[in-house]
Scaffold this motif. Sequence first.
Motif, PDB file in Angstrom:
ATOM      1  N   LEU A  49       0.859  -1.183   0.000  1.00 40.21           N
ATOM      2  CA  LEU A  49       0.000   0.000   0.000  1.00 40.21           C
ATOM      3  C   LEU A  49       0.892   1.230   0.000  1.00 40.21           C
ATOM      4  O   LEU A  49       1.666   1.443   0.937  1.00 40.21           O
ATOM      5  CB  LEU A  49      -0.914   0.009   1.227  1.00 40.21           C
ATOM      6  CG  LEU A  49      -1.826   1.226   1.405  1.00 40.21           C
ATOM      7  CD1 LEU A  49      -2.837   1.323   0.270  1.00 40.21           C
ATOM      8  CD2 LEU A  49      -2.539   1.183   2.760  1.00 40.21           C
ATOM      9  N   ALA A  50       0.803   2.035  -1.059  1.00 40.02           N
ATOM     10  CA  ALA A  50       1.590   3.269  -1.166  1.00 40.02           C
ATOM     11  C   ALA A  50       0.681   4.453  -0.906  1.00 40.02           C
ATOM     12  O   ALA A  50      -0.356   4.600  -1.566  1.00 40.02           O
ATOM     13  CB  ALA A  50       2.231   3.375  -2.549  1.00 40.02           C
ATOM     14  N   ILE A  51       1.050   5.307   0.049  1.00 39.37           N
ATOM     15  CA  ILE A  51       0.170   6.387   0.491  1.00 39.37           C
ATOM     16  C   ILE A  51       0.960   7.678   0.701  1.00 39.37           C
ATOM     17  O   ILE A  51       2.185   7.688   0.721  1.00 39.37           O
ATOM     18  CB  ILE A  51      -0.552   6.022   1.804  1.00 39.37           C
ATOM     19  CG1 ILE A  51       0.475   5.878   2.945  1.00 39.37           C
ATOM     20  CG2 ILE A  51      -1.366   4.742   1.643  1.00 39.37           C
ATOM     21  CD1 ILE A  51      -0.137   5.674   4.306  1.00 39.37           C
ATOM     22  N   VAL A  70       3.775  -4.688   3.073  1.00 38.19           N
ATOM     23  CA  VAL A  70       4.528  -3.442   3.222  1.00 38.19           C
ATOM     24  C   VAL A  70       3.621  -2.241   2.982  1.00 38.19           C
ATOM     25  O   VAL A  70       2.757  -2.264   2.099  1.00 38.19           O
ATOM     26  CB  VAL A  70       5.738  -3.411   2.253  1.00 38.19           C
ATOM     27  CG1 VAL A  70       5.297  -3.558   0.805  1.00 38.19           C
ATOM     28  CG2 VAL A  70       6.574  -2.163   2.441  1.00 38.19           C
ATOM     29  N   ILE A  71       3.818  -1.210   3.806  1.00 34.22           N
ATOM     30  CA  ILE A  71       3.166   0.083   3.625  1.00 34.22           C
ATOM     31  C   ILE A  71       4.262   1.096   3.348  1.00 34.22           C
ATOM     32  O   ILE A  71       5.243   1.178   4.087  1.00 34.22           O
ATOM     33  CB  ILE A  71       2.383   0.517   4.873  1.00 34.22           C
ATOM     34  CG1 ILE A  71       1.289  -0.508   5.213  1.00 34.22           C
ATOM     35  CG2 ILE A  71       1.763   1.909   4.681  1.00 34.22           C
ATOM     36  CD1 ILE A  71       0.684  -0.311   6.587  1.00 34.22           C
ATOM     37  N   GLY A  90       3.091  -7.856  11.363  1.00 36.37           N
ATOM     38  CA  GLY A  90       4.229  -8.222  10.538  1.00 36.37           C
ATOM     39  C   GLY A  90       4.332  -7.440   9.251  1.00 36.37           C
ATOM     40  O   GLY A  90       4.980  -7.879   8.300  1.00 36.37           O
ATOM     41  N   VAL A  91       3.716  -6.274   9.205  1.00 35.94           N
ATOM     42  CA  VAL A  91       3.757  -5.426   8.013  1.00 35.94           C
ATOM     43  C   VAL A  91       4.901  -4.426   8.149  1.00 35.94           C
ATOM     44  O   VAL A  91       4.980  -3.686   9.133  1.00 35.94           O
ATOM     45  CB  VAL A  91       2.422  -4.680   7.817  1.00 35.94           C
ATOM     46  CG1 VAL A  91       2.502  -3.745   6.612  1.00 35.94           C
ATOM     47  CG2 VAL A  91       1.280  -5.674   7.643  1.00 35.94           C
ATOM     48  N   TYR A 301      11.632  -4.497  -1.828  1.00 41.41           N
ATOM     49  CA  TYR A 301      11.206  -5.418  -0.770  1.00 41.41           C
ATOM     50  C   TYR A 301      10.341  -6.542  -1.328  1.00 41.41           C
ATOM     51  O   TYR A 301      10.547  -7.717  -1.019  1.00 41.41           O
ATOM     52  CB  TYR A 301      10.449  -4.662   0.312  1.00 41.41           C
ATOM     53  CG  TYR A 301       9.884  -5.567   1.375  1.00 41.41           C
ATOM     54  CD1 TYR A 301      10.724  -6.372   2.143  1.00 41.41           C
ATOM     55  CD2 TYR A 301       8.520  -5.641   1.608  1.00 41.41           C
ATOM     56  CE1 TYR A 301      10.222  -7.221   3.113  1.00 41.41           C
ATOM     57  CE2 TYR A 301       8.005  -6.480   2.572  1.00 41.41           C
ATOM     58  CZ  TYR A 301       8.856  -7.268   3.321  1.00 41.41           C
ATOM     59  OH  TYR A 301       8.356  -8.119   4.274  1.00 41.41           O
ATOM     60  N   LEU A 302       9.372  -6.180  -2.163  1.00 40.34           N
ATOM     61  CA  LEU A 302       8.439  -7.184  -2.685  1.00 40.34           C
ATOM     62  C   LEU A 302       9.099  -8.154  -3.657  1.00 40.34           C
ATOM     63  O   LEU A 302       8.717  -9.323  -3.726  1.00 40.34           O
ATOM     64  CB  LEU A 302       7.260  -6.484  -3.361  1.00 40.34           C
ATOM     65  CG  LEU A 302       6.307  -5.727  -2.425  1.00 40.34           C
ATOM     66  CD1 LEU A 302       5.318  -4.897  -3.225  1.00 40.34           C
ATOM     67  CD2 LEU A 302       5.575  -6.704  -1.509  1.00 40.34           C
ATOM     68  N   MET A 303      10.093  -7.685  -4.402  1.00 41.01           N
ATOM     69  CA  MET A 303      10.710  -8.527  -5.430  1.00 41.01           C
ATOM     70  C   MET A 303      12.029  -9.158  -4.982  1.00 41.01           C
ATOM     71  O   MET A 303      12.418 -10.202  -5.499  1.00 41.01           O
ATOM     72  CB  MET A 303      10.944  -7.710  -6.697  1.00 41.01           C
ATOM     73  CG  MET A 303       9.675  -7.042  -7.250  1.00 41.01           C
ATOM     74  SD  MET A 303       8.320  -8.196  -7.540  1.00 41.01           S
ATOM     75  CE  MET A 303       8.965  -9.136  -8.915  1.00 41.01           C
ATOM     76  N   ARG A 304      12.736  -8.513  -4.028  1.00 35.72           N
ATOM     77  CA  ARG A 304      14.065  -9.018  -3.647  1.00 35.72           C
ATOM     78  C   ARG A 304      14.258  -9.172  -2.147  1.00 35.72           C
ATOM     79  O   ARG A 304      15.357  -9.447  -1.682  1.00 35.72           O
ATOM     80  CB  ARG A 304      15.149  -8.086  -4.205  1.00 35.72           C
ATOM     81  CG  ARG A 304      15.121  -7.939  -5.720  1.00 35.72           C
ATOM     82  CD  ARG A 304      16.380  -7.262  -6.232  1.00 35.72           C
ATOM     83  NE  ARG A 304      16.550  -5.941  -5.646  1.00 35.72           N
ATOM     84  CZ  ARG A 304      17.715  -5.447  -5.211  1.00 35.72           C
ATOM     85  NH1 ARG A 304      18.792  -6.196  -5.268  1.00 35.72           N
ATOM     86  NH2 ARG A 304      17.784  -4.231  -4.720  1.00 35.72           N
ATOM     87  N   ASP A 305      13.193  -8.923  -1.357  1.00 32.54           N
ATOM     88  CA  ASP A 305      13.254  -9.037   0.105  1.00 32.54           C
ATOM     89  C   ASP A 305      14.251  -8.060   0.734  1.00 32.54           C
ATOM     90  O   ASP A 305      14.734  -8.287   1.847  1.00 32.54           O
ATOM     91  CB  ASP A 305      13.608 -10.463   0.541  1.00 32.54           C
ATOM     92  CG  ASP A 305      12.517 -11.453   0.201  1.00 32.54           C
ATOM     93  OD1 ASP A 305      11.342 -11.081   0.306  1.00 32.54           O
ATOM     94  OD2 ASP A 305      12.848 -12.591  -0.173  1.00 32.54           O
ATOM     95  N   ALA A 306      14.567  -6.993   0.039  1.00 33.10           N
ATOM     96  CA  ALA A 306      15.476  -5.974   0.583  1.00 33.10           C
ATOM     97  C   ALA A 306      14.646  -4.917   1.322  1.00 33.10           C
ATOM     98  O   ALA A 306      13.630  -4.466   0.814  1.00 33.10           O
ATOM     99  CB  ALA A 306      16.274  -5.326  -0.534  1.00 33.10           C
TER     100      ALA A 306
END
Length: 525
Positions: A49-51, A70-71, A90-91, A301-306
């Motif tokens: 969620l991008a805000i 992830v937010i 855990g977000v 984060y979503l694609m590489r867990d960074a």
Amino acid sequence: MPARVLISDSLSPAAVAIFKARGVEVAFEPELGRDKHALAEAIGDFDGLAIRSTTKVTSKLLERATRLKVIGRAGISIDNIDLAAATAKGVIVMNTPFGNSITTAEHAIALMFAVARHIPAADASTRAGRWEQNKFLGVEITGKVLGLIGCGNVGSIVADRAIGLRMRVIAFDPFLSPERAFDLGVEKVELDDLLTRADFVSLHTPVTPHTKNILSAENLARTKPGVMIINSCRAALLDENALLALLESGHVAGAALDVLEKEPAPLLGHPNVVCTPHLGASTKEAQENVALQIAEQMSDYLMRDAISNAVNFPSITAEEAPKLKPFIALADRLGSFAGQLIDSNIKKVSITYEGEVGELKIKALTASMIAALLRPLLADVNVVSAPTVAKELGVVIDEVTRAAEADFESVVTLCVEAAGRERCVSGTVFNDGKPRIISINEIKVDAAVGPSMIYVTNEDKPGFIGRFASILGNAAINIGTFALGRDREGGSSLALVEVDGLVPDKVLAEVKQLPGVKEVKALRF
């Protein structure tokens, strides 16, 4: 299933392009954040969620966010996010701490010019067909004293711009070191000195228990006659009713505000007040910068867990997480413990990693510890920015690793030097994965860390425990655990007590009055 991100606020289209280029599916619905019911219906289908500031991420919304990982907040403040609820779920919560600093600083300078030269009122008068040159007599800023309350990332940029305008800059900031002040070209002063000397006072500090209402009625009354007040930071830093009274009396010559506690506010009707609708971060460059940054961070984060610029987790890889997680919790508790005991002027931080913990990624542990240490006075600090913020404040950080010397496989010790005094606290992680405090200022103790605790130091004399427990009992405060320690018989002792719920100030005051008590603090974890 590909990762999906929902953009529920108005973000630059460049963010959408970055998500797509990184292989993330994106739904751009900039008006959805205004409708909490529609947002709750949609949120379960997204991983991210991008805000910005419009969307409110509440605990109820998070209950519906079954996929959310992830937010991303495009900006600094996360006031519109329930951080505790997100962490419990855990977000990961990310922000962009430095994306709009220049824009915010420039707006403070613009407000200062506007109020000094009556620009908005003069413009309105001229547009109305009047030519009232004599009515709008302003003041020069050259040679004037600008007092900064807060001289961190934004405040230091304001200082740089003001010095370029030939102003003299003084700053009140407990975390500003003399060395950093010298590098910036500002004079570090106490608050009373700033209030009596400054021709302009500009606020650039986060809202914490120490800074809330820092320009109170009492402090505003101490200001120099004819002072002008600039607030492009947080409304809660300023007593607006007191400011209005001093404007009407003529003691305060003018005020320029980008934030208001209540809208509409009585201050809007005063002729010597300039107001803007929270424009501190509103430039094309700033909005573009924060949009690009948050899209890149969330995609990584979503694609590489960074993980980067996370406010509730350090930057670590997925492989490192299982081993680090319990020690991150320990580091957070140790830093928070020390931070809640220290009011200001941190000079040096020494961290010792003893035993097996020294083989882990200690930079992540240090970042977590420093963030927790600084957070009571710097609300916006996070585990990523904490080392940089500490460096800017002139805080020296020493890290030492060594072989185990105690009875534990791993021990972490944090020592903080502040106001001429050093405080040390040590902890470890037991087999259950839970952090425990095992030493405070070299006094051994065995204390589990609970959400609400009372810390007491006292002279080791009979009768204290009974009287202390009676005070808590009379106040209907239930004790969960009670840990004791002392340096020697008849010497100094301490108690670290877990209790249910918040501890009222009157109870702490009553404990403080007990014979032999030296220090009492209520702690929250």
